[in-house]
Design a protein around this motif. Structure first.
Motif, PDB file in Angstrom:
ATOM      1  N   GLN A  31       1.001  -1.351   0.009  1.00  0.00           N
ATOM      2  CA  GLN A  31       0.176  -0.044  -0.014  1.00  0.00           C
ATOM      3  C   GLN A  31       0.884   1.295   0.053  1.00  0.00           C
ATOM      4  N   VAL A  32       1.812   1.321  -1.021  1.00  0.00           N
ATOM      5  CA  VAL A  32       2.768   2.441  -1.042  1.00  0.00           C
ATOM      6  C   VAL A  32       2.248   3.430  -1.766  1.00  0.00           C
ATOM      7  N   THR A  33       2.363   4.736  -1.029  1.00  0.00           N
ATOM      8  CA  THR A  33       2.047   5.946  -2.037  1.00  0.00           C
ATOM      9  C   THR A  33       3.583   6.943  -1.864  1.00  0.00           C
ATOM     10  N   PHE A  34       3.391   7.665  -2.857  1.00  0.00           N
ATOM     11  CA  PHE A  34       4.632   8.579  -2.914  1.00  0.00           C
ATOM     12  C   PHE A  34       4.376   9.766  -3.815  1.00  0.00           C
ATOM     13  N   GLY A  35       4.681  10.918  -3.237  1.00  0.00           N
ATOM     14  CA  GLY A  35       4.638  12.087  -3.962  1.00  0.00           C
ATOM     15  C   GLY A  35       5.393  13.387  -3.489  1.00  0.00           C
ATOM     16  N   TYR A  36       5.849  14.272  -4.123  1.00  0.00           N
ATOM     17  CA  TYR A  36       6.675  15.332  -3.683  1.00  0.00           C
ATOM     18  C   TYR A  36       5.720  16.275  -2.762  1.00  0.00           C
ATOM     19  N   LYS A  37       6.270  17.273  -2.242  1.00  0.00           N
ATOM     20  CA  LYS A  37       5.280  18.110  -1.551  1.00  0.00           C
ATOM     21  C   LYS A  37       4.638  19.086  -2.315  1.00  0.00           C
ATOM     22  N   ARG A  38       3.404  19.057  -2.086  1.00  0.00           N
ATOM     23  CA  ARG A  38       2.302  19.914  -2.538  1.00  0.00           C
ATOM     24  C   ARG A  38       1.965  19.398  -4.075  1.00  0.00           C
ATOM     25  N   GLU A  39       2.145  18.148  -4.667  1.00  0.00           N
ATOM     26  CA  GLU A  39       1.965  17.865  -5.802  1.00  0.00           C
ATOM     27  C   GLU A  39       1.162  16.450  -5.630  1.00  0.00           C
ATOM     28  N   THR A  40       0.504  16.234  -6.697  1.00  0.00           N
ATOM     29  CA  THR A  40      -0.225  15.123  -6.844  1.00  0.00           C
ATOM     30  C   THR A  40       0.632  13.781  -6.543  1.00  0.00           C
ATOM     31  N   VAL A  71       5.749   7.936   1.159  1.00  0.00           N
ATOM     32  CA  VAL A  71       4.983   8.673   2.101  1.00  0.00           C
ATOM     33  C   VAL A  71       3.926   7.894   2.913  1.00  0.00           C
ATOM     34  N   GLU A  72       3.326   6.874   2.389  1.00  0.00           N
ATOM     35  CA  GLU A  72       2.326   6.171   3.221  1.00  0.00           C
ATOM     36  C   GLU A  72       2.730   4.605   2.561  1.00  0.00           C
ATOM     37  N   GLY A  73       2.644   3.685   3.637  1.00  0.00           N
ATOM     38  CA  GLY A  73       2.841   2.248   3.304  1.00  0.00           C
ATOM     39  C   GLY A  73       4.222   2.109   3.518  1.00  0.00           C
ATOM     40  N   ALA A  74       4.632   0.722   2.949  1.00  0.00           N
ATOM     41  CA  ALA A  74       6.120   0.402   3.454  1.00  0.00           C
ATOM     42  C   ALA A  74       6.289  -0.929   2.219  1.00  0.00           C
ATOM     43  N   VAL A  75       7.491  -0.988   2.279  1.00  0.00           N
ATOM     44  CA  VAL A  75       8.284  -1.986   1.410  1.00  0.00           C
ATOM     45  C   VAL A  75       9.265  -3.056   2.337  1.00  0.00           C
ATOM     46  N   TYR A  76       9.040  -4.172   2.057  1.00  0.00           N
ATOM     47  CA  TYR A  76       9.778  -5.270   2.988  1.00  0.00           C
ATOM     48  C   TYR A  76      10.519  -6.205   2.166  1.00  0.00           C
ATOM     49  N   LEU A  77      11.680  -6.329   2.088  1.00  0.00           N
ATOM     50  CA  LEU A  77      12.830  -7.313   1.653  1.00  0.00           C
ATOM     51  C   LEU A  77      13.115  -8.453   2.670  1.00  0.00           C
ATOM     52  N   GLN A  78      12.420  -9.825   2.341  1.00  0.00           N
ATOM     53  CA  GLN A  78      12.906 -10.693   3.250  1.00  0.00           C
ATOM     54  C   GLN A  78      12.369 -10.607   4.803  1.00  0.00           C
ATOM     55  N   LYS A  79      11.114 -10.026   4.770  1.00  0.00           N
ATOM     56  CA  LYS A  79      10.396  -9.624   6.015  1.00  0.00           C
ATOM     57  C   LYS A  79      11.047  -8.241   6.713  1.00  0.00           C
ATOM     58  N   LYS A  80      11.973  -7.763   6.193  1.00  0.00           N
ATOM     59  CA  LYS A  80      12.416  -6.433   6.849  1.00  0.00           C
ATOM     60  C   LYS A  80      12.184  -5.340   6.159  1.00  0.00           C
ATOM     61  N   LYS A  81      11.668  -4.315   6.994  1.00  0.00           N
ATOM     62  CA  LYS A  81      11.336  -3.017   6.316  1.00  0.00           C
ATOM     63  C   LYS A  81      12.410  -2.315   5.643  1.00  0.00           C
ATOM     64  N   VAL A  82      12.320  -1.938   4.332  1.00  0.00           N
ATOM     65  CA  VAL A  82      13.189  -1.461   3.458  1.00  0.00           C
ATOM     66  C   VAL A  82      13.208   0.211   3.652  1.00  0.00           C
ATOM     67  N   VAL A  83      14.394   0.778   4.191  1.00  0.00           N
ATOM     68  CA  VAL A  83      14.426   2.269   4.354  1.00  0.00           C
ATOM     69  C   VAL A  83      15.573   3.068   3.688  1.00  0.00           C
ATOM     70  N   LYS A  84      16.183   1.762   3.113  1.00  0.00           N
ATOM     71  CA  LYS A  84      17.674   2.684   2.131  1.00  0.00           C
ATOM     72  C   LYS A  84      17.897   1.217   1.368  1.00  0.00           C
ATOM     73  N   PRO A  85      18.660   1.658   0.186  1.00  0.00           N
ATOM     74  CA  PRO A  85      19.376   0.281  -0.539  1.00  0.00           C
ATOM     75  C   PRO A  85      20.045  -0.783   0.300  1.00  0.00           C
ATOM     76  N   SER A  86      19.981  -1.959  -0.062  1.00  0.00           N
ATOM     77  CA  SER A  86      20.322  -3.074   0.675  1.00  0.00           C
ATOM     78  C   SER A  86      21.558  -3.242  -0.163  1.00  0.00           C
ATOM     79  N   THR A  87      22.779  -3.969   0.452  1.00  0.00           N
ATOM     80  CA  THR A  87      23.693  -4.373   0.018  1.00  0.00           C
ATOM     81  C   THR A  87      23.425  -5.863  -0.436  1.00  0.00           C
TER      82      THR A  87
END
Length: 248
Positions: free
Chosen positions: A8-17, A57-73
Motif C-alpha cells: 500500500q505504497v504512496t509517494f509524491g513530492y510536497k504539494r504535488e499530486t 509517504v505512506e505504506g512500506a516495502v519489505y525485503l525478506q520480512k525486513k522493512k526497506v528504508v535504504k538500498p540493501s547490499t
C-alpha cells in the motif's frame, strides 16, 4: 510474506499530486517480474521505492520480512545506461562494487572472471568501455550487478537503447544468468513483448497505479521460436488491449 513485498505504497513530492498511489505488489523468491507501462506512468519511481532509493509517504516495502528504508547490499542495480567507468578496464568495472569497499581477493577476482565467461566476454577482460559495443557494455553492467551474489536485481530499461537482435540476445542471457544464480528480478520496461518474454508476472501501470496483473503462463525455458507462437502473441495482445482501455 513474499520475498519482496510492496504494501500500500504512496509517494509524491510536497504539494504535488502523488506519483504512486496505494500500490501493493509481491515477488516470490526466484521470480522475474516486470513493471510495464507508458513513459511517465510511475514505473521507475516504483522501482526506486522498492529498492530503497526513495521512501514512501505512506505504506512500506519489505525485503525478506525486513522493512526497506535504504538500498540493501543484498541487491543489484542495472540502469538504462551501463554507466561503466571509462578509465577502468572490463574486469575492474565488474569488480567496482567490491573495490569501493576493499581490495578484491582471489575468490572475488575469480567470481568476476566467471561472470565474464558467462556473458561471453572473457577475452575482453582487459579492454576499456570505449572498445566495446553497446551490447557488450550492457553485459559488463549485468556481470557487475551480479558480482556480490545479489538476491534481487532491480533493472530500469537496461536494453532500451539497443538494436532488436542484440536486445533479444541479452534477454536470453539475462534469463539464463538469473536462473543459474537463483536471482529474483524487478524489471522496468515499456516494451510489451520484452515484458512477456522475460517475466513470470507482469504488472501494468497507469497514472501511478497498477491497473492489471498478468501471470505469464509460458514454459520457464524461453526460446526465440516462442516469440512467434500464438500463445505468446495472445498474451501480448491481452496487455496491449488493456493499455488501450479495451475490454478483453
Amino acid at each position: 510474506m513474499a520475498f519482496l513485498e510492496i504494501d500500500q505504497v504512496t509517494f509524491g513530492y510536497k504539494r504535488e499530486t502523488p506519483i504512486i498511489t496505494d500500490v501493493s505488489w509481491k515477488i516470490n523468491k526466484g521470480e522475474f517480474h516486470s513493471l510495464l507501462g507508458r513513459s511517465g506512468c510511475g514505473k521507475t519511481t516504483l522501482l526506486k521505492l522498492a529498492s530503497g532509493l526513495l521512501n514512501p509517504v505512506e505504506g512500506a516495502v519489505y525485503l525478506q520480512k525486513k522493512k526497506v528504508v535504504k538500498p540493501s547490499t543484498a541487491v543489484g542495480f542495472v540502469f538504462q545506461s551501463p554507466t561503466l567507468l571509462e578509465w577502468k578496464n572490463v574486469i575492474d568495472n565488474v569488480l567496482l562494487p567490491i573495490t569501493l569497499q576493499k581490495k578484491p581477493n582471489k575468490e572475488e577476482i575469480n567470481r568476476a572472471e566467471y561472470l565474464l565467461d558467462l556473458v561471453g566476454l572473457s577475452s575482453y577482460r582487459s579492454c576499456y568501455p570505449e572498445e566495446l559495443s553497446g551490447g557488450q557494455q550492457s553485459r559488463v553492467a549485468i556481470a557487475r550487478a551480479l558480482i556480490k551474489y545479489p538476491t534481487l536485481l532491480f533493472m530500469d530499461e537496461p536494453f532500451a537503447a539497443l538494436d532488436a537482435i542484440t536486445r533479444e540476445e541479452l534477454q536470453d542471457d539475462l534469463l539464463r544468468l538469473c536462473q543459474m544464480e537463483k536471482t529474483s528480478v524487478l524489471f522496468v520496461t515499456h516494451d510489451i513483448s520484452e515484458a512477456i518474454y522475460l517475466s513470470d508476472q507482469v504488472a501494468l501501470m497507469e497514472a501511478g497505479k497498477i491497473i492489471y496483473n498478468l501471470p505469464v503462463d509460458l514454459p520457464k525455458h524461453r526460446t526465440a521460436e516462442m516469440r512467434y507462437q500464438h500463445s505468446f502473441n495472445e498474451l501480448c495482445l491481452n496487455v496491449r488491449q488493456k493499455m488501450s482501455g479495451q475490454e478483453i
